[in-house]
Design an enzyme around this catalytic site. Structure first.
Site, PDB file in Angstrom:
ATOM      1  N   LYS A  46       0.856  -1.202   0.000  1.00 21.24           N
ATOM      2  CA  LYS A  46       0.000   0.000   0.000  1.00 21.24           C
ATOM      3  C   LYS A  46       0.885   1.244   0.000  1.00 21.24           C
ATOM      4  O   LYS A  46       0.620   2.215  -0.700  1.00 21.24           O
ATOM      5  CB  LYS A  46      -0.870   0.000   1.251  1.00 21.24           C
ATOM      6  N   ASN A  47       1.984   1.198   0.813  1.00 21.48           N
ATOM      7  CA  ASN A  47       2.795   2.405   1.012  1.00 21.48           C
ATOM      8  C   ASN A  47       3.865   2.612  -0.050  1.00 21.48           C
ATOM      9  O   ASN A  47       4.724   3.467   0.086  1.00 21.48           O
ATOM     10  CB  ASN A  47       3.397   2.398   2.424  1.00 21.48           C
ATOM     11  N   CYS A 143      -4.737   7.818   9.262  1.00 24.69           N
ATOM     12  CA  CYS A 143      -5.066   7.255  10.583  1.00 24.69           C
ATOM     13  C   CYS A 143      -4.801   8.281  11.685  1.00 24.69           C
ATOM     14  O   CYS A 143      -3.808   9.000  11.662  1.00 24.69           O
ATOM     15  CB  CYS A 143      -4.225   6.016  10.824  1.00 24.69           C
ATOM     16  N   ARG A 148       0.243  14.277  13.218  1.00 19.04           N
ATOM     17  CA  ARG A 148       0.719  14.072  11.831  1.00 19.04           C
ATOM     18  C   ARG A 148       0.900  15.397  11.077  1.00 19.04           C
ATOM     19  O   ARG A 148       0.255  15.659  10.067  1.00 19.04           O
ATOM     20  CB  ARG A 148      -0.213  13.118  11.110  1.00 19.04           C
ATOM     21  N   ASP A 332       4.265   0.140  12.245  1.00 22.43           N
ATOM     22  CA  ASP A 332       3.036  -0.495  11.727  1.00 22.43           C
ATOM     23  C   ASP A 332       2.904  -1.936  12.185  1.00 22.43           C
ATOM     24  O   ASP A 332       1.861  -2.561  12.010  1.00 22.43           O
ATOM     25  CB  ASP A 332       3.023  -0.464  10.199  1.00 22.43           C
ATOM     26  N   ARG A 440      -8.943  -0.096   3.819  1.00 20.74           N
ATOM     27  CA  ARG A 440      -8.047   0.932   3.244  1.00 20.74           C
ATOM     28  C   ARG A 440      -6.699   0.310   2.917  1.00 20.74           C
ATOM     29  O   ARG A 440      -5.995   0.757   2.032  1.00 20.74           O
ATOM     30  CB  ARG A 440      -7.817   2.062   4.256  1.00 20.74           C
TER      31      ARG A 440
HETATM   32  C1  EPZ Z   1       4.200   6.533   6.425  1.00 20.38           C
HETATM   33  O1  EPZ Z   1       3.484   7.582   7.069  1.00 20.38           O
HETATM   34  C2  EPZ Z   1       3.223   5.379   6.321  1.00 20.38           C
HETATM   35  N1  EPZ Z   1       2.051   5.805   5.550  1.00 20.38           N
HETATM   36  C3  EPZ Z   1       2.797   4.939   7.719  1.00 20.38           C
HETATM   37  O2  EPZ Z   1       1.977   3.786   7.571  1.00 20.38           O
HETATM   38  C4  EPZ Z   1       4.036   4.535   8.502  1.00 20.38           C
HETATM   39  O3  EPZ Z   1       3.647   4.197   9.823  1.00 20.38           O
HETATM   40  C5  EPZ Z   1       5.015   5.707   8.542  1.00 20.38           C
HETATM   41  O4  EPZ Z   1       5.333   6.110   7.200  1.00 20.38           O
HETATM   42  C6  EPZ Z   1       6.307   5.352   9.256  1.00 20.38           C
HETATM   43  O5  EPZ Z   1       6.900   4.249   8.630  1.00 20.38           O
HETATM   44  C7  EPZ Z   1       2.136   5.878   4.202  1.00 20.38           C
HETATM   45  O6  EPZ Z   1       3.167   5.629   3.612  1.00 20.38           O
HETATM   46  C8  EPZ Z   1       0.874   6.286   3.482  1.00 20.38           C
HETATM   47  P1  EPZ Z   1       6.415   9.776   8.640  1.00 20.38           P
HETATM   48  P2  EPZ Z   1       4.120   9.074   7.087  1.00 20.38           P
HETATM   49  O7  EPZ Z   1       6.397  11.035   7.839  1.00 20.38           O
HETATM   50  O8  EPZ Z   1       4.878   9.299   5.827  1.00 20.38           O
HETATM   51  C9  EPZ Z   1       6.417  13.054  12.101  1.00 20.38           C
HETATM   52  C10 EPZ Z   1       0.045   2.487   7.788  1.00 20.38           C
HETATM   53  O9  EPZ Z   1      -0.497   1.944   8.766  1.00 20.38           O
HETATM   54  N2  EPZ Z   1       6.384  14.065  11.035  1.00 20.38           N
HETATM   55  O10 EPZ Z   1       7.603   8.879   8.573  1.00 20.38           O
HETATM   56  O11 EPZ Z   1       3.063  10.020   7.461  1.00 20.38           O
HETATM   57  C11 EPZ Z   1       5.088  12.311  12.178  1.00 20.38           C
HETATM   58  O12 EPZ Z   1       4.146  13.059  12.942  1.00 20.38           O
HETATM   59  C12 EPZ Z   1       0.584   3.893   7.925  1.00 20.38           C
HETATM   60  O13 EPZ Z   1       0.232   1.957   6.668  1.00 20.38           O
HETATM   61  C13 EPZ Z   1       6.493  15.407  11.385  1.00 20.38           C
HETATM   62  O14 EPZ Z   1       6.635  15.744  12.552  1.00 20.38           O
HETATM   63  O15 EPZ Z   1       5.151   8.895   8.304  1.00 20.38           O
HETATM   64  C14 EPZ Z   1       5.478  11.024  12.866  1.00 20.38           C
HETATM   65  O16 EPZ Z   1       5.547  11.256  14.264  1.00 20.38           O
HETATM   66  C15 EPZ Z   1       0.348   4.470   9.309  1.00 20.38           C
HETATM   67  N3  EPZ Z   1       6.451  16.346  10.387  1.00 20.38           N
HETATM   68  C16 EPZ Z   1       6.886  10.770  12.320  1.00 20.38           C
HETATM   69  O17 EPZ Z   1       7.367  12.026  11.807  1.00 20.38           O
HETATM   70  C17 EPZ Z   1       6.300  15.999   9.054  1.00 20.38           C
HETATM   71  O18 EPZ Z   1       6.284  16.892   8.188  1.00 20.38           O
HETATM   72  C18 EPZ Z   1       6.913   9.718  11.213  1.00 20.38           C
HETATM   73  O19 EPZ Z   1       6.097  10.175  10.158  1.00 20.38           O
HETATM   74  C19 EPZ Z   1       6.182  14.620   8.723  1.00 20.38           C
HETATM   75  C20 EPZ Z   1       6.227  13.676   9.725  1.00 20.38           C
END
Ligand code: EPZ
Length: 460
Positions: A46-47, A143, A148, A332, A440
């Site tokens: 998915k990702n 989610c 986020r 995840d 989803r």
């Molecule tokens: C991706 O989310 C995945 N989703 C998530 O999977 C996964 O858990 C996550 O990466 C971590 O591996 C998709 O790819 C669609 P991050 P993403 O940016 O990109 C903070 C699932 O269940 N952050 O690595 O949103 C954020 O709040 C989903 O499939 C900021 O602070 O994850 C979090 O605490 C859930 N500012 C951390 O970084 C930003 O601008 C990690 O977020 C961006 C992120």
């Protein structure tokens, strides 16, 4: 209880194996206590699939994406692409053909109407700015596992030379002079922000250097997609990625990497229900850390050419796990694992360091008889992994605790999957509501449960 369709009935002739998955079933009545045994196939991640679809916007010719899962996150991205004039054909077997030649600006309300509960729209910024010199991105869904923010994304886009304005309903971006290469250091190896930089830098004028990048297998697969399109991307072992902007890109033909998260979810289902599940399409390399924890928790697995067989190897044992970016234990994976740890003989600890609110789902597990205490301040640590994050969380799970049925509402994708598995591991009947969320990210979820011998009814 009025049973609209029982799982066993659905597998009778005339009910076609897809009929269950196609139902809008929001509510399941699940009878637990039976091990899940059998085989499921995982398709593309998915990702990755959703990001590769966005990358097709950057190409001047048609792209073909294979092993695309039939999930609602893909449908959301497809409709957002179509709203921008991209034609997307689906052969019904997981192959998408994406033709960006008709790409046009879209109207704000159309974008808003199609953005759905997804976070992917934020990744349209770079490609739309290259194509149309302007973009509107509605407020994101996704989610509810933390607040986020998208600050890393917006500062990266500004570094490329885009003007970014926050509107009440989303963000408006413009780059009348085009975008130039940038020197970006991420405060945290954010997956989304790394994808944002990759999808923007490949067509920016000049070179981009990205430090503290995410290096998940799905990121590396997106780099492979972009390289097929003509991009020039290299990376060093210390999370530094270099991108040399090029003037044009062509379409790609790519088979998605398998979905590690779905594979890990079914593995934990085998542990939690004392089952035996063969996950077709799962590969060892991308799951090394998960497999180590799986084994330490008392699981046993066999690596085959076409997948991995997961089952218990005896009594489950307690583990101490801390979630992290790749190659650490993925955030995840922790929710399905925690369900299995409720059956381990001893006290386990899961320290969630990526999201600030991803352990709330344990409240429903306690309703089912689990003994889980969540410490919102996490474990004493002098540094917080993600900047700005006030709190991390730690769950302490005492086991084994017999689980009993309950009436629960799915909170998010992975938490929802975990509720279903917990209901299948519990004695008695559970009602699980808002099951739609699970679709989803898990293709043909109900069909797979049926194939594994789960006993449930779709009741609403
Ligand atoms: C991706 O989310 C995945 N989703 C998530 O999977 C996964 O858990 C996550 O990466 C971590 O591996 C998709 O790819 C669609 P991050 P993403 O940016 O990109 C903070 C699932 O269940 N952050 O690595 O949103 C954020 O709040 C989903 O499939 C900021 O602070 O994850 C979090 O605490 C859930 N500012 C951390 O970084 C930003 O601008 C990690 O977020 C961006 C992120």
């Amino acid at each position: 209880m009025n049973t609209l369709l029982s799982a066993s009935a659905a597998s009778q002739p005339g009910h076609g194996s897809d009929s269950i998955s196609d139902r809008s079933g929001q509510v399941l009545a699940i009878r637990g206590g039976r091990p899940l045994t059998g085989r499921v196939e995982v398709k593309g991640a998915k990702n990755l699939a959703t990001k590769a679809m966005v990358a097709a916007l950057l190409g001047e010719t048609v792209s073909v994406l294979r092993d695309v899962p039939d999930i609602s996150d893909v449908k959301v991205v497809r409709s957002l692409l179509e709203v921008h004039g991209v034609t997307v054909d689906d052969d019904g077997e997981g192959v998408l053909r994406l033709d960006p030649s008709g790409a046009v600006s879209a109207h704000m309300e159309e974008i808003d109407a199609h953005a759905g509960a997804s976070r992917i729209p934020i990744l349209f910024c770079g490609p739309l700015l290259h194509l149309l010199r302007q973009a509107f991105i509605p407020d994101l869904g996704g989610c509810r596992i933390g607040d986020r923010p998208i600050d890393f994304h917006l500062s990266a886009l500004r570094a490329f030379g885009a003007t970014v304005d926050k509107l009440p309903s989303g963000i408006r971006l413009s780059a009348p002079q085009g975008l130039h290469g940038a020197d970006i250091t991420l405060p945290y190896p954010s997956v989304g922000a790394t994808e944002q930089v990759l999808l923007t830098a490949v067509r920016a004028k000049g070179t981009t250097e990205l430090r503290n990048a995410a290096i998940e297998p799905e990121i590396m697969d997106l780099i492979a997609v972009l390289q097929k399109m003509g991009a020039i991307i290299s990376y060093e072992p210390n999370r530094v990625i270099f991108i040399e902007g090029v003037d044009s890109l062509r379409g790609y033909d790519h088979r998605c990497i398998f979905d590690r998260n779905e594979a890990a979810s079914w593995a934990c289902a085998a542990l939690a229900t004392d089952g035996d599940i063969f996950v077709g399409g799962a590969k060892q390399q991308e799951m090394l850390t998960f497999l180590n924890v799986f084994r330490k928790a008392g699981g046993d697995f066999d690596i085959a050419e076409d997948g991995i067989r997961f089952r218990r190897g005896g009594d489950l044992k307690p583990v101490v796990v801390e979630t992290d970016v790749h190659p650490g234990f993925m955030t995840d994976w922790q929710q399905p694992l925690i369900v299995a740890l409720t059956q381990a003989h001893g006290t386990s600890t899961v320290h969630e360091t990526v999201y600030e609110n991803r352990l709330g789902f344990t409240r429903a597990l306690n309703q089912m008889g689990a003994d889980i205490v969540v410490h919102p301040e996490g474990i004493a640590s002098d540094e917080r992994r993600v900047p700005r994050r006030a709190l991390e969380q730690a769950a302490v799970i005492n086991g084994p605790t017999p689980l009993h049925g309950a009436d629960v509402v799915v909170p998010d994708l992975r938490g929802g999957y975990s509720y279903v598995i917990a209901a299948l591991a519990a004695e008695g009947e559970s009602t699980v509501r808002n099951v739609e969320i699970i679709r989803r990210g898990y293709e043909k979820f109900l069909d797979k449960l049926t194939a594994l011998g789960a006993d449930f009814d779709v009741i609403g």
